[in-house]
Design a protein around this motif. Structure first.
Motif, mmCIF file in Angstrom:
data_model
loop_
_atom_site.group_PDB
_atom_site.id
_atom_site.type_symbol
_atom_site.label_atom_id
_atom_site.label_comp_id
_atom_site.label_asym_id
_atom_site.label_seq_id
_atom_site.Cartn_x
_atom_site.Cartn_y
_atom_site.Cartn_z
ATOM 1 N N ASP A 1 0.809 -1.227 0.000
ATOM 2 C CA ASP A 1 0.000 0.000 0.000
ATOM 3 C C ASP A 1 0.836 1.269 0.000
ATOM 4 O O ASP A 1 0.331 2.350 -0.277
ATOM 5 N N ARG A 2 2.088 1.131 0.387
ATOM 6 C CA ARG A 2 2.942 2.319 0.471
ATOM 7 C C ARG A 2 4.400 1.891 0.312
ATOM 8 O O ARG A 2 4.732 0.717 0.514
ATOM 9 N N PRO A 3 5.271 2.839 -0.057
ATOM 10 C CA PRO A 3 6.687 2.477 -0.193
ATOM 11 C C PRO A 3 7.283 2.082 1.158
ATOM 12 O O PRO A 3 6.810 2.545 2.200
ATOM 13 N N LEU A 4 8.280 1.238 1.121
ATOM 14 C CA LEU A 4 9.075 0.891 2.314
ATOM 15 C C LEU A 4 8.216 0.431 3.491
ATOM 16 O O LEU A 4 8.516 0.756 4.641
ATOM 17 N N GLN A 5 7.169 -0.308 3.163
ATOM 18 C CA GLN A 5 6.201 -0.687 4.201
ATOM 19 C C GLN A 5 6.847 -1.486 5.338
ATOM 20 O O GLN A 5 6.494 -1.326 6.492
ATOM 21 N N ARG A 6 7.814 -2.353 4.969
ATOM 22 C CA ARG A 6 8.417 -3.215 5.988
ATOM 23 C C ARG A 6 9.382 -2.437 6.883
ATOM 24 O O ARG A 6 9.718 -2.863 7.964
ATOM 25 N N MET A 7 9.858 -1.312 6.392
ATOM 26 C CA MET A 7 10.978 -0.662 7.066
ATOM 27 C C MET A 7 10.615 0.620 7.814
ATOM 28 O O MET A 7 11.251 0.959 8.802
#
Ligand SMILES: Cc1cc2nc3c(=O)[nH]c(=O)nc-3n(C[C@H](O)[C@H](O)[C@H](O)COP(=O)(O)OP(=O)(O)OC[C@H]3O[C@@H](n4cnc5c(N)ncnc54)[C@H](O)[C@@H]3O)c2cc1C
Length: 420
Positions: free
Chosen positions: A183-189
């Motif tokens: 859903d958004r950039p860099l979601q995991r980080m």
């Protein structure tokens, strides 16, 4: 099968990337005087990867790999370097490894530094002209040659590498679209507010970011690729970049029966479940109970630190991996840095405005600094790392010195105490 046996087998390092090269260098720095063999799949001696998605792409002329050590320093290490060679298997009973050249090599200590296996997209083949990735120097050199000619670039993946390639492509004047499955950039980080800001920051600079989308189909063409997304929208591109990161290369370790769980499980000395085998860099998964962070890190700093810890332990010196995560990225002429942990629910103390050079944010929980993020303020992030390392409570004096004031607090009472 040829067997090679020196007087003493010494250390064998599998993977001539950042951490593998640094481990060889650190071993010599700590006084290791037995043979060191470095086995590398690539043709280059160890180099650093961060410039591959930045300076290597935007360079006006082709550049050399960003080598970890100068030629002279690398030669002075007196390591036996086997380029264009893969390690195929480990035999723990005989403490030997088998190489793609047919050689069997004995080790006293084995260091696994095999990094990430690049991710792939079923619809896209790297054999097609105009489809590139950026995992190794040769990939980046090929991508550079295409990028300087490209008008319309589609990048798959809005992780740091995809975003950095997007910034480089915009710098070279191309129109850029990023396709991101999450859903958004860099979601995991990153927490929601930071990754939403990064998306807006890119959009303001002309990058079209499509989140929650995946590639449904792709028609390859010499001149122009036609990419159809799962919402039936179509994109034309003369260059497609796969920037989706990768998975830790643990196949060697797993086949040798080492403990593997999203990486090779290691203790605070970077030792695997076999005391003679170490794992460092992107593949090392620090086991809970060894150090304050139990996780696998994909970063320059972790490659440096884990290589040094393993080398120290091999040299019989006390060593303990307890590093605070630290990551940087360069995009659109700005240097973004983050350290520690930046969860969604933390008190946030800020200085300046997000997006502007000099912006700094401290993230606290129960009056402890747990993470920090900043734009062009590496010195402040270094200090923040020191506070986190020493578990110093965040005092009004520390906040005032850094010019920080409270922005958001899900935990109002703690914040009120601090601002009193
Ligand atoms: C494009 C890019 C940009 C990056 N930018 C940043 C950044 O800005 N900031 C940051 O903190 N980090 C960044 N990183 C991450 C950082 O570079 C990595 O975390 C670091 O390189 C990891 O080091 P490593 O030694 O584990 O793996 P690598 O450096 O990837 O080296 C692994 C090596 O092992 C070799 N190998 C694998 N299997 C075998 C085998 N069986 N036999 C022999 N050799 C083998 C591979 O060919 C490779 O050369 C970036 C990474 C990339 C790819």
């Amino acid at each position: 099968m040829k067997s090679e046996q020196a007087d003493t087998p010494g250390v064998v390092i599998v993977g001539a990337g950042h951490s593998g090269g640094r481990a060889a260098e650190r071993l010599r720095a700590f006084g290791y005087d037995k043979p060191i063999t470095v086995i590398g799949q690539e043709s280059h001696r160890p180099y650093e990867r961060p410039p591959l998605s930045k300076a290597v792409l935007t360079a006006k002329a082709p550049v050399e790999p960003p080598f970890l050590l100068t030629d002279d320093k690398w030669t002075a290490l007196q390591v036996k370097f086997l380029p264009n060679t893969s390690c195929l298997s480990i035999d723990r009973a005989t403490t030997t490894v088998t190489l793609s050249t047919g050689v069997r090599l004995a080790y006293e200590k084995l260091v696994l530094a095999t990094g990430l296996a690049p991710g792939s997209i079923p619809q896209l083949s790297l054999n097609d002209r105009g489809i590139c990735c950026v995992n190794a120097f040769d990939d980046a050199a090929l991508l550079r040659s295409h990028l300087h000619e490209a008008n319309n670039v589609v990048i798959v993946g809005a992780g740091f590498i995809g975003l950095e390639v997007a910034a480089s492509a915009r710098q070279l004047g191309a129109a850029v679209t990023i396709i991101e499955i999450a859903d958004r950039p860099l979601q995991r980080m990153l927490p929601m507010h930071l990754s939403n800001w990064i998306a807006d920051w890119h959009r303001d600079r002309g990058v079209d970011i499509r989140c929650g989308r995946r590639i449904a189909s792709h028609k390859p063409d010499e001149e122009c690729h036609l990419v159809t997304l799962d919402d039936d929208s179509e994109l034309k591109a003369d260059l497609i970049v796969i920037g989706i990161g990768g998975k830790p290369r643990v196949d060697l370790a797993a086949r040798a029966g080492l403990c593997v769980n999203n990486g090779v499980t290691v203790d605070a000395q970077c030792r695997s479940s076999d005391r003679n085998i170490y794992a460092i860099g992107d593949i090392a998964h620090h086991h809970p109970g060894h150090g304050r962070y139990s996780r696998r890190l994909e970063s320059w700093k972790n490659a440096e630190d884990s290589a040094a810890i393993a080398a120290k332990d091999i040299c019989g010196e006390p060593a303990r991996y307890d590093q605070i995560p630290w990551f940087w990225t360069d995009q659109f002429g700005n240097n973004l840095q983050m350290t520690g942990e930046i969860p969604d629910h933390a008190d946030i103390y800020e200085r300046g405005r997000i997006g502007e050079s000099g912006y700094l944010a401290f993230y606290t929980q129960e009056e402890q600094l747990i993470g920090a993020f900043g734009i062009d303020c590496g010195g402040d992030i270094r200090k923040a790392r020191g506070h986190i390392e020493k578990s110093r409570p965040v005092t009004r004096a520390i906040l005032d010195k850094a010019g920080l004031s409270l922005k958001i607090s899900p935990n109002v009472s703690a914040a009120e105490e601090l601002s009193a």
